[in-house]
Structures are given as structure tokens and as C-alpha cells.
Design a protein around this motif. Structure first.
Motif, mmCIF file in Angstrom:
data_model
loop_
_atom_site.group_PDB
_atom_site.id
_atom_site.type_symbol
_atom_site.label_atom_id
_atom_site.label_comp_id
_atom_site.label_asym_id
_atom_site.label_seq_id
_atom_site.Cartn_x
_atom_site.Cartn_y
_atom_site.Cartn_z
ATOM 1 N N PRO A 20 40.569 40.717 28.627
ATOM 2 C CA PRO A 20 42.033 40.617 28.680
ATOM 3 C C PRO A 20 42.610 40.127 30.012
ATOM 4 N N THR A 21 42.040 40.560 31.125
ATOM 5 C CA THR A 21 42.564 40.120 32.418
ATOM 6 C C THR A 21 42.383 38.615 32.588
ATOM 7 N N ARG A 22 41.246 38.094 32.155
ATOM 8 C CA ARG A 22 41.009 36.646 32.287
ATOM 9 C C ARG A 22 41.952 35.856 31.389
ATOM 10 N N LEU A 23 42.233 36.384 30.207
ATOM 11 C CA LEU A 23 43.193 35.719 29.327
ATOM 12 C C LEU A 23 44.566 35.692 29.995
ATOM 13 N N SER A 38 45.406 35.695 46.015
ATOM 14 C CA SER A 38 46.359 36.735 46.407
ATOM 15 C C SER A 38 47.674 36.616 45.635
ATOM 16 N N ALA A 39 48.123 35.396 45.347
ATOM 17 C CA ALA A 39 49.351 35.221 44.559
ATOM 18 C C ALA A 39 49.151 35.729 43.137
ATOM 19 N N LEU A 40 47.993 35.437 42.554
ATOM 20 C CA LEU A 40 47.692 35.945 41.214
ATOM 21 C C LEU A 40 47.596 37.466 41.224
ATOM 22 N N GLY A 41 46.979 38.002 42.264
ATOM 23 C CA GLY A 41 46.851 39.452 42.401
ATOM 24 C C GLY A 41 48.205 40.137 42.491
ATOM 25 N N ASP A 42 49.139 39.512 43.213
ATOM 26 C CA ASP A 42 50.488 40.074 43.312
ATOM 27 C C ASP A 42 51.158 40.132 41.947
ATOM 28 N N VAL A 47 44.915 44.735 39.438
ATOM 29 C CA VAL A 47 43.540 44.256 39.613
ATOM 30 C C VAL A 47 43.233 44.112 41.102
ATOM 31 N N ALA A 48 42.120 44.709 41.541
ATOM 32 C CA ALA A 48 41.689 44.568 42.931
ATOM 33 C C ALA A 48 41.342 43.105 43.210
ATOM 34 N N ILE A 49 41.587 42.659 44.426
ATOM 35 C CA ILE A 49 41.333 41.264 44.790
ATOM 36 C C ILE A 49 39.864 40.905 44.564
#
Length: 92
Positions: A20-23, A38-42, A47-49
Motif C-alpha cells: 500500500p505505501t508504494r501504491l 524527504s518531500a515524499l516523507g513529509d 513512514v520512516a525515511i
């Protein structure tokens, strides 16, 4: 019996998108290409970096993402040609 390369790539892409996270990452990159980890993580927040980096690596290895390096940052984009061929749902 050897499987055709297209079939092998399709299996890798479907495995990658089965998480699911990859989707979510693929759908986010559909909306806005050229994003760093880091932008995706924000945007994902939960999700941990290090985990996110692992997801991005797997998606790039199967051909679903392209990337470019700029200094210490890696910027990811959805490979729209690959997505159209193997996972057209992503582009709807």
C-alpha cells in the motif's frame, strides 16, 4: 522454462504496487513528479525515511520510477511509459 522479460518486469511491478505505501507513492508521483525522499516523507507522515528510501529503491529497480541525482538528493518521478504499459490504473 524461461519467462519473457516483459512478464518478469510485470511481476516485479505488481509486487511493488502490492504494498500500500508504494501504491501511495506512485499515485503521489503521478500528481507531482521530481520529488525527493524527504518531500515524499513529509507527505506520507507515517513512514520512516529509511523505509521510504527502501520503497523508492524497489520501485526504481522494477522500472516504475526514474530518478536523477542532484548533490546529495535523489529526485524521483513516475515512469509514465512503464506505468501505461503495466499499471494503467496509476494514470487514471
Amino acid at each position: 522454462m524461461n519467462e519473457p522479460a516483459d512478464m518478469q518486469q510485470a511481476v516485479k511491478i505488481y509486487k511493488a504496487l502490492g504494498e500500500p505505501t508504494r501504491l501511495k507513492i506512485a499515485l503521489m508521483l503521478k500528481e507531482e513528479d521530481d520529488q525527493c525522499c524527504s518531500a515524499l516523507g513529509d507527505k506520507l507522515k507515517t513512514v520512516a525515511i529509511s523505509t521510504l528510501s527502501h520503497h523508492l529503491k524497489q520501485m526504481a529497480e522494477c522500472g516504475l520510477l526514474t530518478f536523477r541525482k542532484e548533490g546529495t538528493f535523489i529526485y524521483y518521478s513516475l515512469d509514465r511509459e512503464t506505468a501505461a504499459k503495466y499499471a494503467p490504473y496509476l494514470l487514471n
